[in-house]
Design a protein around this motif. Structure first.
Motif, PDB file in Angstrom:
ATOM      1  N   GLY A  13       0.707  -1.222  -0.102  1.00 38.00           N
ATOM      2  CA  GLY A  13      -0.118  -0.009  -0.073  1.00 38.00           C
ATOM      3  C   GLY A  13       0.837   1.081  -0.117  1.00 38.00           C
ATOM      4  N   LYS A  14       2.163   1.235   0.062  1.00 35.73           N
ATOM      5  CA  LYS A  14       3.091   2.410   0.047  1.00 35.73           C
ATOM      6  C   LYS A  14       3.865   2.562  -1.455  1.00 35.73           C
ATOM      7  CE  LYS A  14       3.707   2.653   4.964  1.00 35.73           C
ATOM      8  NZ  LYS A  14       4.636   2.798   6.050  1.00 35.73           N
ATOM      9  N   GLU A  15       4.351   3.621  -1.590  1.00 32.89           N
ATOM     10  CA  GLU A  15       5.319   3.713  -2.824  1.00 32.89           C
ATOM     11  C   GLU A  15       6.805   3.152  -2.604  1.00 32.89           C
ATOM     12  OE1 GLU A  15       3.169   7.819  -4.392  1.00 32.89           O
ATOM     13  OE2 GLU A  15       5.225   7.856  -3.944  1.00 32.89           O
ATOM     14  N   ARG A  16       7.277   2.899  -3.845  1.00 37.45           N
ATOM     15  CA  ARG A  16       8.550   2.358  -3.692  1.00 37.45           C
ATOM     16  C   ARG A  16       9.536   3.656  -2.964  1.00 37.45           C
ATOM     17  NH1 ARG A  16      10.934  -0.925  -8.409  1.00 37.45           N
ATOM     18  NH2 ARG A  16       9.121  -2.116  -7.630  1.00 37.45           N
ATOM     19  N   GLU A  17      10.278   3.248  -1.957  1.00 38.23           N
ATOM     20  CA  GLU A  17      11.226   4.010  -1.502  1.00 38.23           C
ATOM     21  C   GLU A  17      12.613   3.785  -1.531  1.00 38.23           C
ATOM     22  OE1 GLU A  17      10.946   3.814   2.863  1.00 38.23           O
ATOM     23  OE2 GLU A  17      11.951   5.496   3.376  1.00 38.23           O
ATOM     24  N   GLY A  18      13.461   4.646  -2.133  1.00 36.75           N
ATOM     25  CA  GLY A  18      14.816   4.621  -2.330  1.00 36.75           C
ATOM     26  C   GLY A  18      15.620   4.744  -0.903  1.00 36.75           C
ATOM     27  N   LEU A  19      16.600   3.864  -0.760  1.00 41.88           N
ATOM     28  CA  LEU A  19      17.341   3.567   0.504  1.00 41.88           C
ATOM     29  C   LEU A  19      18.605   4.091   0.494  1.00 41.88           C
ATOM     30  CD1 LEU A  19      15.824   0.183   1.715  1.00 41.88           C
ATOM     31  CD2 LEU A  19      14.931   2.399   2.380  1.00 41.88           C
ATOM     32  N   CYS A  50      22.417   4.256  -2.193  1.00 44.50           N
ATOM     33  CA  CYS A  50      23.046   4.084  -3.438  1.00 44.50           C
ATOM     34  C   CYS A  50      24.503   4.149  -3.219  1.00 44.50           C
ATOM     35  CB  CYS A  50      22.511   5.282  -4.235  1.00 44.50           C
ATOM     36  SG  CYS A  50      23.494   5.308  -5.759  1.00 44.50           S
ATOM     37  N   ILE A  51      25.224   3.197  -3.967  1.00 50.38           N
ATOM     38  CA  ILE A  51      26.812   3.289  -4.008  1.00 50.38           C
ATOM     39  C   ILE A  51      27.302   3.281  -5.113  1.00 50.38           C
ATOM     40  CG2 ILE A  51      26.885   0.790  -3.658  1.00 50.38           C
ATOM     41  CD1 ILE A  51      29.333   1.442  -1.538  1.00 50.38           C
ATOM     42  N   SER A  52      28.265   3.897  -5.582  1.00 49.48           N
ATOM     43  CA  SER A  52      29.122   3.958  -6.735  1.00 49.48           C
ATOM     44  C   SER A  52      30.558   4.428  -6.404  1.00 49.48           C
ATOM     45  CB  SER A  52      28.648   5.143  -7.475  1.00 49.48           C
ATOM     46  OG  SER A  52      29.153   6.343  -7.230  1.00 49.48           O
ATOM     47  N   ASP A  53      31.256   4.282  -7.502  1.00 49.70           N
ATOM     48  CA  ASP A  53      32.684   4.476  -7.594  1.00 49.70           C
ATOM     49  C   ASP A  53      33.023   6.016  -6.893  1.00 49.70           C
ATOM     50  OD1 ASP A  53      35.517   3.637  -9.624  1.00 49.70           O
ATOM     51  OD2 ASP A  53      34.770   2.553  -7.690  1.00 49.70           O
ATOM     52  N   ASP A  54      31.963   6.694  -6.931  1.00 54.80           N
ATOM     53  CA  ASP A  54      32.366   8.064  -6.729  1.00 54.80           C
ATOM     54  C   ASP A  54      31.794   8.579  -5.250  1.00 54.80           C
ATOM     55  OD1 ASP A  54      31.375   8.945 -10.255  1.00 54.80           O
ATOM     56  OD2 ASP A  54      33.657   8.874  -9.135  1.00 54.80           O
ATOM     57  N   GLY A  55      31.004   7.538  -4.902  1.00 56.80           N
ATOM     58  CA  GLY A  55      30.387   7.991  -3.674  1.00 56.80           C
ATOM     59  C   GLY A  55      29.171   7.219  -3.035  1.00 56.80           C
ATOM     60  N   THR A  56      28.630   7.604  -1.820  1.00 51.28           N
ATOM     61  CA  THR A  56      27.526   6.876  -1.418  1.00 51.28           C
ATOM     62  C   THR A  56      26.459   7.730  -0.967  1.00 51.28           C
ATOM     63  OG1 THR A  56      29.196   5.020  -0.621  1.00 51.28           O
ATOM     64  CG2 THR A  56      27.038   5.006   0.468  1.00 51.28           C
ATOM     65  N   TYR A  57      25.166   7.375  -1.068  1.00 48.99           N
ATOM     66  CA  TYR A  57      23.956   8.116  -0.331  1.00 48.99           C
ATOM     67  C   TYR A  57      23.249   7.235   0.425  1.00 48.99           C
ATOM     68  CZ  TYR A  57      19.802  10.760  -0.430  1.00 48.99           C
ATOM     69  OH  TYR A  57      18.666  11.497  -0.060  1.00 48.99           O
ATOM     70  N   VAL A  58      22.748   7.837   1.522  1.00 49.37           N
ATOM     71  CA  VAL A  58      22.005   7.147   2.293  1.00 49.37           C
ATOM     72  C   VAL A  58      20.726   8.086   2.733  1.00 49.37           C
ATOM     73  CG1 VAL A  58      21.409   5.837   4.557  1.00 49.37           C
ATOM     74  CG2 VAL A  58      23.719   5.788   3.190  1.00 49.37           C
ATOM     75  N   ALA A  59      19.533   7.454   2.447  1.00 47.47           N
ATOM     76  CA  ALA A  59      18.411   8.362   2.605  1.00 47.47           C
ATOM     77  C   ALA A  59      18.155   8.586   4.046  1.00 47.47           C
ATOM     78  CB  ALA A  59      17.253   7.612   2.258  1.00 47.47           C
ATOM     79  N   ASP A  60      17.659   9.955   4.262  1.00 48.76           N
ATOM     80  CA  ASP A  60      17.859  10.315   5.838  1.00 48.76           C
ATOM     81  C   ASP A  60      16.732   9.335   6.747  1.00 48.76           C
ATOM     82  OD1 ASP A  60      17.416  13.921   5.071  1.00 48.76           O
ATOM     83  OD2 ASP A  60      19.146  12.356   5.399  1.00 48.76           O
ATOM     84  N   SER A  61      15.734   8.738   6.109  1.00 49.29           N
ATOM     85  CA  SER A  61      14.767   7.829   6.768  1.00 49.29           C
ATOM     86  C   SER A  61      15.596   6.616   7.238  1.00 49.29           C
ATOM     87  CB  SER A  61      13.632   7.559   5.804  1.00 49.29           C
ATOM     88  OG  SER A  61      14.277   6.590   4.854  1.00 49.29           O
ATOM     89  N   VAL A  62      16.586   6.492   6.674  1.00 43.18           N
ATOM     90  CA  VAL A  62      17.485   4.938   7.495  1.00 43.18           C
ATOM     91  C   VAL A  62      18.658   5.329   7.736  1.00 43.18           C
ATOM     92  CG1 VAL A  62      15.915   3.611   5.920  1.00 43.18           C
ATOM     93  CG2 VAL A  62      17.949   4.523   4.919  1.00 43.18           C
ATOM     94  N   ILE A 114      19.136   9.339  -4.685  1.00 43.71           N
ATOM     95  CA  ILE A 114      18.592   8.197  -5.220  1.00 43.71           C
ATOM     96  C   ILE A 114      17.888   8.208  -6.738  1.00 43.71           C
ATOM     97  CG2 ILE A 114      16.641   6.282  -5.115  1.00 43.71           C
ATOM     98  CD1 ILE A 114      19.047   6.058  -2.926  1.00 43.71           C
ATOM     99  N   TYR A 115      18.324   7.580  -7.509  1.00 44.91           N
ATOM    100  CA  TYR A 115      17.994   7.596  -8.930  1.00 44.91           C
ATOM    101  C   TYR A 115      16.641   6.611  -9.032  1.00 44.91           C
ATOM    102  CZ  TYR A 115      17.450   7.487 -13.909  1.00 44.91           C
ATOM    103  OH  TYR A 115      17.168   7.655 -15.318  1.00 44.91           O
ATOM    104  N   TYR A 116      15.362   7.024  -9.321  1.00 46.49           N
ATOM    105  CA  TYR A 116      14.310   5.962  -9.355  1.00 46.49           C
ATOM    106  C   TYR A 116      14.284   5.370 -10.866  1.00 46.49           C
ATOM    107  CZ  TYR A 116      13.012   7.062  -4.814  1.00 46.49           C
ATOM    108  OH  TYR A 116      12.530   7.203  -3.252  1.00 46.49           O
ATOM    109  N   GLY A 117      14.956   5.890 -11.701  1.00 50.94           N
ATOM    110  CA  GLY A 117      14.864   5.386 -13.012  1.00 50.94           C
ATOM    111  C   GLY A 117      15.569   4.487 -13.436  1.00 50.94           C
ATOM    112  N   ALA A 118      16.373   3.670 -12.548  1.00 50.26           N
ATOM    113  CA  ALA A 118      17.219   2.788 -12.972  1.00 50.26           C
ATOM    114  C   ALA A 118      17.211   1.861 -13.999  1.00 50.26           C
ATOM    115  CB  ALA A 118      17.926   1.957 -11.720  1.00 50.26           C
ATOM    116  N   ASP A 119      17.985   1.445 -14.808  1.00 50.27           N
ATOM    117  CA  ASP A 119      17.775   0.595 -16.225  1.00 50.27           C
ATOM    118  C   ASP A 119      17.594  -1.047 -15.821  1.00 50.27           C
ATOM    119  OD1 ASP A 119      19.855   2.400 -18.340  1.00 50.27           O
ATOM    120  OD2 ASP A 119      17.837   2.605 -17.917  1.00 50.27           O
TER     121      ASP A 119
END
Length: 122
Positions: free
Chosen positions: A42-48, A50-62, A105-110
């Motif tokens: 019942g909820k939308e997809r949530e981005g948590l 991301c990790i790449s060679d250039d950096g890491t991102y973590v959503a504030d919620s987690v 977070i990029y929600y359009g990943a291939d």
């Protein structure tokens, strides 16, 4: 062909921990960012995270509870979850996007893998 498969989910009590795995093939972590998402009923997809060679991102919620790591030799990315709560119950997915540096977070990943269920009991 890029393929991803998430695993490692299960039933855990509140306060517990899990390590989710995203086994990959057909890609190099030098060229691809790996992301983790979740979707509860019942909820939308949530981005948590991301990790790449250039950096890491973590959503504030987690932030402070979820972290990512990569084992290049195993072609596997991990999502480490601690202090799990019932609100963390969801299907967790990994995704890959080429040439993405993870500023957010990029929600359009291939490329997406099938999810793994995480259930947290109170």
């Amino acid at each position: 062909e890029v393929q991803l498969q998430a695993s490692g989910g299960g039933l855990v009590q509140a306060g517990g921990s899990l390590r989710l795995s995203c086994k990959t093939s057909g890609l190099s972590f030098d060229d691809y960012a790996i992301e983790w998402f979740r979707q509860a009923p019942g909820k939308e997809r949530e981005g948590l995270s991301c990790i790449s060679d250039d950096g890491t991102y973590v959503a504030d919620s987690v932030k402070g509870r979820f972290t990512m790591s990569v084992d290049e030799a195993e072609n596997t990315a991990y999502l480490h979850l601690i202090n799990l709560q019932p609100d963390d119950t969801a299907v967790y997915y990994c995704a890959a996007e080429a040439w993405y540096s993870c500023p957010t977070i990029y929600y359009g990943a291939d490329h997406w893998g099938k999810g793994t269920q995480v259930t947290v009991s109170s």
